[in-house]
Design a protein around this motif. Structure first.
Motif, PDB file in Angstrom:
ATOM      1  N   ALA A 142       0.860  -1.181   0.000  1.00  0.00           N
ATOM      2  CA  ALA A 142       0.000   0.000   0.000  1.00  0.00           C
ATOM      3  C   ALA A 142       0.896   1.230   0.000  1.00  0.00           C
ATOM      4  CB  ALA A 142      -0.873  -0.002   1.254  1.00  0.00           C
ATOM      5  N   SER A 144       1.009   5.620   0.238  1.00  0.00           N
ATOM      6  CA  SER A 144       0.299   6.844   0.573  1.00  0.00           C
ATOM      7  C   SER A 144       1.284   7.988   0.419  1.00  0.00           C
ATOM      8  CB  SER A 144      -0.223   6.761   2.017  1.00  0.00           C
ATOM      9  OG  SER A 144      -0.888   7.953   2.335  1.00  0.00           O
ATOM     10  N   ASP A 152       3.873   0.073   2.514  1.00  0.00           N
ATOM     11  CA  ASP A 152       3.110  -0.238   3.712  1.00  0.00           C
ATOM     12  C   ASP A 152       2.307  -1.514   3.470  1.00  0.00           C
ATOM     13  OD1 ASP A 152       2.305   0.054   6.231  1.00  0.00           O
ATOM     14  OD2 ASP A 152       1.007   1.828   5.898  1.00  0.00           O
ATOM     15  N   SER A 153       1.993  -2.188   4.561  1.00  0.00           N
ATOM     16  CA  SER A 153       1.106  -3.337   4.438  1.00  0.00           C
ATOM     17  C   SER A 153      -0.338  -2.824   4.444  1.00  0.00           C
ATOM     18  CB  SER A 153       1.347  -4.324   5.574  1.00  0.00           C
ATOM     19  OG  SER A 153       1.463  -3.632   6.790  1.00  0.00           O
ATOM     20  N   THR A 154      -1.248  -3.762   4.255  1.00  0.00           N
ATOM     21  CA  THR A 154      -2.617  -3.300   4.076  1.00  0.00           C
ATOM     22  C   THR A 154      -3.556  -4.039   5.024  1.00  0.00           C
ATOM     23  OG1 THR A 154      -4.283  -2.829   2.422  1.00  0.00           O
ATOM     24  CG2 THR A 154      -3.224  -4.961   2.295  1.00  0.00           C
ATOM     25  N   SER A 155      -4.794  -3.637   5.020  1.00  0.00           N
ATOM     26  CA  SER A 155      -5.764  -4.278   5.903  1.00  0.00           C
ATOM     27  C   SER A 155      -6.458  -5.421   5.182  1.00  0.00           C
ATOM     28  CB  SER A 155      -6.820  -3.252   6.321  1.00  0.00           C
ATOM     29  OG  SER A 155      -7.603  -2.911   5.199  1.00  0.00           O
ATOM     30  N   ASP A 158      -9.091  -4.285   2.637  1.00  0.00           N
ATOM     31  CA  ASP A 158      -8.452  -3.778   1.430  1.00  0.00           C
ATOM     32  C   ASP A 158      -7.931  -4.913   0.577  1.00  0.00           C
ATOM     33  OD1 ASP A 158      -8.935  -1.159   1.564  1.00  0.00           O
ATOM     34  OD2 ASP A 158      -7.012  -0.578   2.458  1.00  0.00           O
ATOM     35  N   TRP A 162      -8.635  -5.633  -3.275  1.00  0.00           N
ATOM     36  CA  TRP A 162      -7.570  -5.820  -4.286  1.00  0.00           C
ATOM     37  C   TRP A 162      -7.802  -7.109  -5.045  1.00  0.00           C
ATOM     38  CZ3 TRP A 162      -2.221  -4.409  -1.703  1.00  0.00           C
ATOM     39  CH2 TRP A 162      -2.285  -3.066  -1.286  1.00  0.00           C
ATOM     40  N   ARG A 297     -10.905  -0.557   6.828  1.00  0.00           N
ATOM     41  CA  ARG A 297     -10.178  -0.390   5.587  1.00  0.00           C
ATOM     42  C   ARG A 297      -9.085   0.642   5.749  1.00  0.00           C
ATOM     43  NH1 ARG A 297     -14.198  -2.332   1.040  1.00  0.00           N
ATOM     44  NH2 ARG A 297     -14.840  -3.892   2.468  1.00  0.00           N
ATOM     45  N   GLY A 298      -7.974   0.409   5.080  1.00  0.00           N
ATOM     46  CA  GLY A 298      -6.921   1.425   5.079  1.00  0.00           C
ATOM     47  C   GLY A 298      -5.949   1.251   6.236  1.00  0.00           C
ATOM     48  N   SER A 303       0.439  -8.389   4.127  1.00  0.00           N
ATOM     49  CA  SER A 303       1.088  -8.166   2.856  1.00  0.00           C
ATOM     50  C   SER A 303       0.472  -9.077   1.820  1.00  0.00           C
ATOM     51  CB  SER A 303       2.578  -8.512   2.966  1.00  0.00           C
ATOM     52  OG  SER A 303       3.155  -7.698   3.942  1.00  0.00           O
TER      53      SER A 303
END
Lengths: 307, 111
Positions: A142, A144, A152-155, A158, A162, A297-298, A303
């Motif tokens: 991720a 930003s 970054d890793s994600t939730s 999310d 994806w 989310r976010g 990963s």
């Protein structure tokens, strides 16, 4: 038509290298024979002995030079010269130990540094990952940019987006590194492992050597299951094929072992610092990745891996 | 490598192979035979013969053996090997082709 020339060639070159004295003597003898014959011929023509010798030698156009040309023809001169050079260099170095030490140190540092760099480049850049079609594997991050965050890793939600909305991947899986304490049936120990979504088996194209991987139902279900590494299986269960009926206590929760990963398989690849037991880095487990309702989310630390 | 200036490059090998194909000879005899056969037209210095012979030996085209000569001394006799015989055939054919072509050119008459 077999070419037997190599047979003659090899034999002659070996002879030149191993029986140098004899080869030299023969060269001498061959030339001496020629000179004597020529001398006799000239004496028969009426020349005095000394004059005859002079004529014979002159006719050779440089006896030593021709001998050297004969040696050149043997094509191993360079090996002999090399050995002489090496001996000479060795003597020279022994005479000036200071210079030798500096030279050796310089070479050592130079070679060492190159080796170190090559080792890193090889493992990081050149050697491909130990998975089928490794060039099609990638790790998604991720980003930003506004916050300066790029890897970054994600939730979990999310990740689901994806996976659901992307069409460029054959499969998308998520994983999170974790640590577990193994207790029961032996000394307690901490091991490293993964919480993975069930797609990871497909994405990495790994099928357990024993048993099976977990599926969607098990990932979402209430019954805890685990897939253990070959290393852990050998070490804690002695390679017992009946391990599938047994359970393993991870963080005090009994997990059913449903599969054993293949020998030599490692994911993620652990460096020794990851493992509390250096050298036992092959001990790890995979557990199903659970969606945690609290997560939004976010935010998150999963990963996704795409393929 | 020394090559006799009066010989086309490579032809010394051909001459030596041919002479040795007739009978095994030591180098001195080879030099005498060369003079005798070519009637002193082909000038090969005594010394140049040796690197040439040694080269043929290293190439595996001739092989050498120490034998006693008629005057009771040891001498190194060279004789053709089977690869040498094939090389001779090849080189002879080449030579015929080349010399034939050159002859034809030389004989061109002006019109």
């Amino acid at each position: 038509m077999t070419d037997w020339r190599w047979f003659y060639k090899v034999r002659l070159r070996l002879r030149t290298l191993l029986r140098r004295d004899q080869v030299e003597r023969e060269l001498d003898e061959e030339f001496r024979y020629h000179l004597d014959q020529r001398m006799e011929q000239e004496i028969a023509r009426g020349l005095a002995r000394e004059d005859a010798r002079r004529v014979a030698v002159r006719a050779m156009e440089g006896v030593e030079q021709k001998k050297e040309e004969c040696r050149d023809m043997r094509r191993v001169n360079f090996i002999e010269t090399l050995l002489q050079d090496l001996r000479y260099a060795f003597r020279g170095l022994r005479k000036s130990p200071g210079f030798a030490a500096v030279a050796v140190t310089t070479l050592t540092l130079g070679i060492g540094a190159s080796m170190a760099i090559l080792t890193v480049v090889n493992s990081v850049l050149l050697r491909s990952l130990p998975f089928p079609d490794a060039n099609r594997l990638l790790v998604l991050f991720a980003t930003s940019p506004a916050r300066g965050v790029y890897r970054d890793s994600t939730s979990f939600p999310d990740f689901l987006d994806w996976k659901g909305q992307s069409q460029v991947f054959t499969g998308v899986a998520a994983y999170r590194r974790d640590r577990f304490n193994v207790t029961g049936g032996g000394a307690p120990e901490p091991i490293v492992g993964l919480r993975a979504s069930h797609e990871l088996f497909k994405v990495l194209r790994v099928s357990p050597a024993l048993g099976r991987g977990f599926d969607k139902e098990e990932q979402e279900g209430k019954i805890p299951v685990a897939v253990i590494s070959q290393g852990l299986w050998m070490r804690r269960f002695g390679g017992d094929p009946g391990v599938l009926d047994k359970g393993i206590l991870l963080d005090d929760v009994r997990h059913s072992i449903i599969g054993v990963l293949p020998q030599g398989f490692q994911f993620p690849s652990f460096t020794d610092t990851d493992s509390t037991h250096p050298g036992e880095s092959e001990s790890f487990t995979w557990l199903p990745l659970r969606s945690r309702p609290a997560k939004t989310r976010g935010a998150g630390n999963n990963s996704p891996a795409g393929a | 490598m020394s090559k006799p200036t009066d010989l086309v490059q490579g032809t010394l090998d051909l001459l030596l192979l041919k002479i040795l194909a007739l009978e095994p000879l030591h180098a001195w005899a080879v030099s005498q035979r060369l003079k005798q056969v070519s009637g002193d037209v082909l000038q090969v210095s005594d010394g140049s013969l040796y690197p040439a012979l040694h080269k043929l030996e290293q190439e595996g085209w001739v092989t050498a053996e120490w034998k006693v000569t008629e005057n009771g001394r040891r001498a190194k006799f060279y004789s053709l090997t089977r690869p040498g015989r094939r090389a001779l055939e090849r080189e002879s054919a080449n030579w015929e082709r080349l010399s034939g072509a050159i002859s034809r050119v030389v004989r061109l008459s002006e019109v």
